[in-house]
Scaffold this active site. Structure first.
Site, PDB file in Angstrom:
ATOM      1  N   GLY A   1     -20.545 -24.882 -11.812  1.00 18.55           N
ATOM      2  CA  GLY A   1     -19.922 -23.395 -11.347  1.00 18.55           C
ATOM      3  C   GLY A   1     -19.644 -23.310 -10.034  1.00 18.55           C
TER       4      GLY A   1
ATOM      5  N   GLY B   1     -22.379 -17.784 -13.840  1.00 20.19           N
ATOM      6  CA  GLY B   1     -23.479 -19.207 -13.334  1.00 20.19           C
ATOM      7  C   GLY B   1     -22.639 -20.046 -12.354  1.00 20.19           C
ATOM      8  N   GLY B   2     -22.134 -19.245 -11.239  1.00 24.41           N
ATOM      9  CA  GLY B   2     -21.343 -20.014 -10.327  1.00 24.41           C
ATOM     10  C   GLY B   2     -22.478 -20.354  -9.024  1.00 24.41           C
ATOM     11  N   THR B   3     -23.690 -20.305  -9.194  1.00 20.25           N
ATOM     12  CA  THR B   3     -24.453 -20.491  -7.981  1.00 20.25           C
ATOM     13  C   THR B   3     -24.837 -21.933  -7.803  1.00 20.25           C
ATOM     14  OG1 THR B   3     -26.431 -20.064  -9.481  1.00 20.25           O
ATOM     15  CG2 THR B   3     -25.458 -18.176  -8.271  1.00 20.25           C
TER      16      THR B   3
ATOM     17  N   TYR C   1     -28.956 -26.641 -28.362  1.00 30.56           N
ATOM     18  CA  TYR C   1     -27.908 -26.688 -27.381  1.00 30.56           C
ATOM     19  C   TYR C   1     -26.469 -27.022 -27.634  1.00 30.56           C
ATOM     20  CZ  TYR C   1     -25.526 -28.308 -22.874  1.00 30.56           C
ATOM     21  OH  TYR C   1     -24.535 -28.385 -22.060  1.00 30.56           O
TER      22      TYR C   1
HETATM   23  N1  NAP Z   1     -24.653 -31.130 -16.365  1.00 30.57           N
HETATM   24  C1  NAP Z   1     -24.167 -31.550 -17.294  1.00 30.57           C
HETATM   25  O1  NAP Z   1     -24.615 -32.633 -17.740  1.00 30.57           O
HETATM   26  C2  NAP Z   1     -23.346 -30.636 -18.253  1.00 30.57           C
HETATM   27  C3  NAP Z   1     -22.581 -31.201 -19.442  1.00 30.57           C
HETATM   28  C4  NAP Z   1     -21.733 -30.441 -20.180  1.00 30.57           C
HETATM   29  C5  NAP Z   1     -21.680 -29.237 -19.981  1.00 30.57           C
HETATM   30  N2  NAP Z   1     -22.697 -28.421 -18.946  1.00 30.57           N
HETATM   31  C6  NAP Z   1     -22.386 -27.162 -19.096  1.00 30.57           C
HETATM   32  O2  NAP Z   1     -22.206 -26.821 -17.857  1.00 30.57           O
HETATM   33  C7  NAP Z   1     -22.516 -25.660 -17.366  1.00 30.57           C
HETATM   34  C8  NAP Z   1     -23.180 -25.422 -16.054  1.00 30.57           C
HETATM   35  O3  NAP Z   1     -24.369 -26.412 -16.048  1.00 30.57           O
HETATM   36  P1  NAP Z   1     -24.543 -27.140 -14.811  1.00 30.57           P
HETATM   37  O4  NAP Z   1     -24.866 -28.734 -15.320  1.00 30.57           O
HETATM   38  O5  NAP Z   1     -23.808 -27.021 -13.458  1.00 30.57           O
HETATM   39  O6  NAP Z   1     -26.099 -26.621 -14.535  1.00 30.57           O
HETATM   40  P2  NAP Z   1     -26.646 -25.799 -13.538  1.00 30.57           P
HETATM   41  O7  NAP Z   1     -26.580 -26.255 -12.206  1.00 30.57           O
HETATM   42  O8  NAP Z   1     -28.005 -25.287 -14.037  1.00 30.57           O
HETATM   43  O9  NAP Z   1     -25.871 -24.158 -13.466  1.00 30.57           O
HETATM   44  C9  NAP Z   1     -26.000 -23.261 -14.451  1.00 30.57           C
HETATM   45  C10 NAP Z   1     -25.647 -22.085 -13.787  1.00 30.57           C
HETATM   46  O10 NAP Z   1     -25.940 -20.817 -14.839  1.00 30.57           O
HETATM   47  C11 NAP Z   1     -26.630 -20.067 -14.374  1.00 30.57           C
HETATM   48  N3  NAP Z   1     -27.512 -19.463 -15.393  1.00 30.57           N
HETATM   49  C12 NAP Z   1     -28.426 -19.848 -16.250  1.00 30.57           C
HETATM   50  N4  NAP Z   1     -28.992 -18.998 -16.956  1.00 30.57           N
HETATM   51  C13 NAP Z   1     -28.386 -17.926 -16.605  1.00 30.57           C
HETATM   52  C14 NAP Z   1     -28.436 -16.511 -17.053  1.00 30.57           C
HETATM   53  N5  NAP Z   1     -29.378 -16.420 -18.041  1.00 30.57           N
HETATM   54  N6  NAP Z   1     -27.549 -15.694 -16.650  1.00 30.57           N
HETATM   55  C15 NAP Z   1     -26.559 -15.917 -15.683  1.00 30.57           C
HETATM   56  N7  NAP Z   1     -26.443 -17.199 -15.228  1.00 30.57           N
HETATM   57  C16 NAP Z   1     -27.343 -18.093 -15.648  1.00 30.57           C
HETATM   58  C17 NAP Z   1     -27.374 -20.630 -13.348  1.00 30.57           C
HETATM   59  O11 NAP Z   1     -27.870 -19.564 -12.195  1.00 30.57           O
HETATM   60  P3  NAP Z   1     -29.311 -19.607 -11.723  1.00 30.57           P
HETATM   61  O12 NAP Z   1     -30.136 -20.854 -11.998  1.00 30.57           O
HETATM   62  O13 NAP Z   1     -29.275 -19.141 -10.328  1.00 30.57           O
HETATM   63  O14 NAP Z   1     -30.018 -18.733 -12.598  1.00 30.57           O
HETATM   64  C18 NAP Z   1     -26.259 -21.554 -12.762  1.00 30.57           C
HETATM   65  O15 NAP Z   1     -25.606 -20.848 -11.792  1.00 30.57           O
HETATM   66  C19 NAP Z   1     -23.458 -25.018 -18.643  1.00 30.57           C
HETATM   67  O16 NAP Z   1     -22.825 -24.128 -19.385  1.00 30.57           O
HETATM   68  C20 NAP Z   1     -23.775 -26.418 -19.174  1.00 30.57           C
HETATM   69  O17 NAP Z   1     -24.223 -26.227 -20.582  1.00 30.57           O
HETATM   70  C21 NAP Z   1     -23.236 -29.265 -18.300  1.00 30.57           C
END
Ligand code: NAP
Length: 245
Positions: free
Chosen positions: A16, A10-12, A147
């Site tokens: 990430g 999920g580095g896109t 979640y």
């Molecule tokens: N933002 C927050 O408030 C927060 C807080 C605590 C923890 N987190 C955690 O941080 C992590 C990253 O989240 P983020 O906030 O950066 O959100 P994000 O921008 O939506 O990033 C999620 C990443 O995961 C990838 N992904 C989603 N489903 C996937 C699948 N089935 N297979 C492979 N890749 C997949 C997405 O890729 P595509 O969309 O390109 O498919 C994207 O690269 C998550 O685990 C989230 O639970 C976030």
């Protein structure tokens, strides 16, 4: 010295992607994964030559196997893994159906579990695995039941793996972000108004007076992936600007 190679699931986008950018600026090579081709293409065009990317749906064991084979063929071994791919869909407990339950657990927990398992043979000795969990594990947030369960499962897994994988020189630590402004909110099914209120609330109540950004998390992840944290085991670094104090 040869550049260390780190896999970021999920580095896109979001956290990430910020970690990929930061690691490259610190002389690492990164391998990013994602599910959406358009997002992967954009990320790779921004990251440049020290990034490689593969489309791989982390909820699919077949696709994890294909990913591992591609990484093995191209890189042979890796120095670290940031288990970051994750989804959040807002739903109260009573309206969380089987489909949402399975989707969330399959991406956030099953995907993480088998990505780690199948990448073990490629991880060097010593190497570092960092799990992206969340403050929801210790602070209750409404509309996050499945979640939260998926992130709690990850934290429990880390403990066991630190015992089982120690003899391979593999250590597991965690980063636990607070509410962080990223594309995850727009994908959550929350209204624009609800997202704006959430971000405003955490900006105004946080001791740092602003919302956490993905770029705040990247240096912490780099620390946990690097030899600077060589003796840490099962540590969890909360990156929330103090908002859960
Ligand atoms: N933002 C927050 O408030 C927060 C807080 C605590 C923890 N987190 C955690 O941080 C992590 C990253 O989240 P983020 O906030 O950066 O959100 P994000 O921008 O939506 O990033 C999620 C990443 O995961 C990838 N992904 C989603 N489903 C996937 C699948 N089935 N297979 C492979 N890749 C997949 C997405 O890729 P595509 O969309 O390109 O498919 C994207 O690269 C998550 O685990 C989230 O639970 C976030």
């Amino acid at each position: 010295m040869k550049k260390k190679i780190i896999v970021i699931t999920g580095g896109t986008t979001g956290i990430g992607f910020a970690c990929a950018e930061y690691l490259i600026s610190e002389e690492y090579k990164v391998i990013i994964t994602g599910k959406t081709k358009a997002n992967l293409d954009i990320a790779l065009s921004k990251l440049g030559n020290n990034a490689t990317g593969f489309l791989s749906d982390t909820s699919s064991i077949v696709e994890i196997d294909e990913l591992v084979l591609k990484i093995k063929t191209q890189f042979k071994q890796i120095d670290g893994l940031f288990v970051n791919a994750g989804i959040y869909k807002s739903a109260n407990f009573l309206s969380t159906d089987e489909e949402l339950f399975d989707q969330t657990m399959n991406v956030n927990f099953k995907g993480a579990f088998f990505t780690i398992q199948k990448l073990i043979p490629l991880l060097k000795n010593p190497s570092s695995i960092v799990l992206n969990t969340s403050v929801v594990v210790f602070k209750a947030f409404a509309n996050t039941s499945v979640y939260t369960a998926s992130k709690s499962a990850l934290e429990s897994l880390a403990q066991v793996l630190n015992v089982e994988l120690a003899n391979k020189g593999i250590r597991i630590n965690m980063v636990s972000p607070g509410v962080t402004e990223s594309p995850i909110q727009k994908k959550s099914g929350m209204t624009e108004e609800a997202i704006s209120n959430l971000l405003k609330h955490f900006s105004s109540t946080s001791p740092i007076g602003r919302i956490v950004k993905p770029t705040d998390i990247a240096p912490i992840v780099e620390f946990l992936l690097s030899d600077k944290s060589l003796v840490l085991r099962n540590e969890k670094i909360i990156v929330d600007g103090g908002s859960t104090l």
